[in-house]
Design a protein around this motif. Structure first.
Motif, short mmCIF file in Angstrom:
data_model
loop_
_atom_site.label_atom_id
_atom_site.label_comp_id
_atom_site.label_asym_id
_atom_site.label_seq_id
_atom_site.Cartn_x
_atom_site.Cartn_y
_atom_site.Cartn_z
N ASP A 177 -0.13 6.92 34.37
CA ASP A 177 1.27 6.46 34.41
C ASP A 177 1.41 4.98 34.05
O ASP A 177 2.51 4.41 34.13
N GLY A 178 0.29 4.35 33.69
CA GLY A 178 0.34 2.96 33.25
C GLY A 178 0.49 1.94 34.37
O GLY A 178 0.88 0.81 34.12
N LYS A 179 0.15 2.32 35.61
CA LYS A 179 0.32 1.41 36.74
C LYS A 179 -0.95 0.56 36.93
O LYS A 179 -1.59 0.55 37.98
N TYR A 180 -1.27 -0.18 35.87
CA TYR A 180 -2.50 -0.95 35.86
C TYR A 180 -2.48 -2.11 36.85
O TYR A 180 -3.48 -2.40 37.52
N ASP A 181 -1.35 -2.79 36.95
CA ASP A 181 -1.26 -3.92 37.87
C ASP A 181 -1.45 -3.47 39.31
O ASP A 181 -2.10 -4.17 40.11
N GLU A 182 -0.89 -2.31 39.65
CA GLU A 182 -1.04 -1.78 41.01
C GLU A 182 -2.51 -1.53 41.35
O GLU A 182 -2.98 -1.88 42.43
N VAL A 183 -3.25 -0.95 40.39
CA VAL A 183 -4.67 -0.68 40.59
C VAL A 183 -5.45 -1.99 40.70
O VAL A 183 -6.28 -2.16 41.60
N LYS A 184 -5.18 -2.92 39.80
CA LYS A 184 -5.92 -4.20 39.79
C LYS A 184 -5.66 -5.00 41.06
O LYS A 184 -6.59 -5.57 41.65
N ASN A 185 -4.42 -5.06 41.50
CA ASN A 185 -4.08 -5.82 42.71
C ASN A 185 -4.77 -5.24 43.94
O ASN A 185 -5.28 -5.98 44.80
N GLU A 186 -4.79 -3.91 44.04
CA GLU A 186 -5.43 -3.27 45.20
C GLU A 186 -6.94 -3.48 45.16
O GLU A 186 -7.57 -3.71 46.19
N TYR A 187 -7.50 -3.40 43.96
CA TYR A 187 -8.95 -3.63 43.80
C TYR A 187 -9.32 -5.05 44.23
O TYR A 187 -10.27 -5.25 45.00
N GLU A 188 -8.58 -6.02 43.74
CA GLU A 188 -8.89 -7.42 44.06
C GLU A 188 -8.74 -7.69 45.56
O GLU A 188 -9.53 -8.46 46.13
N ALA A 189 -7.77 -7.06 46.19
CA ALA A 189 -7.58 -7.25 47.63
C ALA A 189 -8.74 -6.67 48.44
O ALA A 189 -8.96 -7.07 49.58
N SER A 190 -9.49 -5.74 47.83
CA SER A 190 -10.59 -5.07 48.53
C SER A 190 -11.96 -5.67 48.21
O SER A 190 -12.98 -5.18 48.69
N LEU A 191 -11.98 -6.74 47.39
CA LEU A 191 -13.26 -7.30 46.95
C LEU A 191 -14.05 -7.96 48.08
O LEU A 191 -13.50 -8.71 48.90
N PHE A 192 -15.33 -7.71 48.08
CA PHE A 192 -16.28 -8.35 48.99
C PHE A 192 -16.30 -9.86 48.72
O PHE A 192 -16.35 -10.29 47.59
N ARG A 193 -16.21 -10.65 49.78
CA ARG A 193 -16.24 -12.11 49.75
C ARG A 193 -15.01 -12.72 49.09
O ARG A 193 -15.00 -13.92 48.77
N LYS A 194 -13.94 -11.97 48.94
CA LYS A 194 -12.72 -12.51 48.31
C LYS A 194 -12.19 -13.70 49.10
O LYS A 194 -12.00 -13.63 50.32
N ASP A 195 -12.01 -14.83 48.41
CA ASP A 195 -11.46 -16.06 48.98
C ASP A 195 -12.30 -16.65 50.11
O ASP A 195 -11.79 -17.44 50.91
N LYS A 196 -13.58 -16.28 50.15
CA LYS A 196 -14.49 -16.84 51.16
C LYS A 196 -15.56 -17.68 50.46
O LYS A 196 -15.99 -17.33 49.35
#
Length: 242
Positions: A177-196
């Protein structure tokens, strides 16, 4: 969904590749094996798994019905599908270690190997998945664990597979359905060591510090260095240390 169950094979990804040579393979065909004699991980690593204790399988995804301009979105989508499925089993502290290892409490419980089939364009993909489910001994692998080690529960492998495939279809529809931003945002929010504050090792063995900021649409890891400089790294160029 067509499921092929095998007692043993060299690797489920290889098995699917051989199927594709001789016939048309149904979308979301799954090949699951009790034992892989030559299971593979990222960058040529070997995936070792005790027979019948873990979930080792591959999924064929037909991409001819829509164009995936940036293949890394497939990696992001399948990582999120597995994460969401494992959350339904109450697995704690789940994160994605770039690019697509699944961790619980900083221990690796799942690896993913994606092999795209490209002719004139990206036509299909074979997604190999290994989930440590009921294995309890990981001698010589201090960073590995399993669902059973983490929760003390013995799991039904078919149930784990079913839930992963349920969410795989859900996230495949998001891409369709072309919801690439939704997938990318959720992925980045789940990243190990994000913003640490984190330590990294480059291809030459040098260590440096920085903060995981996110990923590019091509799958490069963005790290904020000193003086707020953001640098992008490919998979072969950098390793995130625990």
């Amino acid at each position: 969904m067509h499921i092929i169950k095998l007692n043993a094979t060299d690797s489920t990804n290889n098995y699917l590749r051989r199927l594709l040579v001789n016939k048309k393979v149904e979308d979301f065909t799954v090949v699951v094996a009790d034992h892989q004699t030559h299971g593979r991980g990222q960058m040529g690593t070997v995936w070792n798994s005790e027979v019948s204790k873990n979930l080792t399988f591959s999924v064929f995804k037909d991409l001819s019905v829509h164009v995936v301009e940036f293949p890394f979105y497939i990696s992001m989508a399948i990582s999120l599908a597995i994460l969401k499925a494992l959350k339904t089993f109450n697995i704690p502290d789940l994160r994605i270690k770039w690019p697509n290892d699944i961790l619980s409490a900083d221990k690796k419980i799942c690896g993913i190997l994606i092999e795209n089939v490209i002719k004139n364009r990206l036509e299909s993909t074979i997604i190999g998945i290994g989930v440590n489910v009921n294995q309890v001994d990981f001698e010589g692998l201090p960073k590995a664990s399993s669902l059973k080690n983490i929760t003390g529960v013995h799991y039904n492998l078919d149930e784990v597979l079913f839930r992963i495939m349920t969410y795989t279809k859900e996230y495949s529809l998001l891409l369709q359905d072309g919801k690439y931003d939704e997938v990318k945002n959720e992925y980045e929010a789940s990243l190990f060591r994000k913003d640490k504050p984190s330590t990294f090792k480059d291809a030459n063995g040098n260590f440096f510090s920085g903060f995981v900021k996110g990923v590019t649409k091509y799958g490069k890891l963005m790290i904020t260095l000193e003086d707020e400089i953001v640098k992008k790294f490919d998979l072969k160029e950098i390793e995130i240390l625990y």
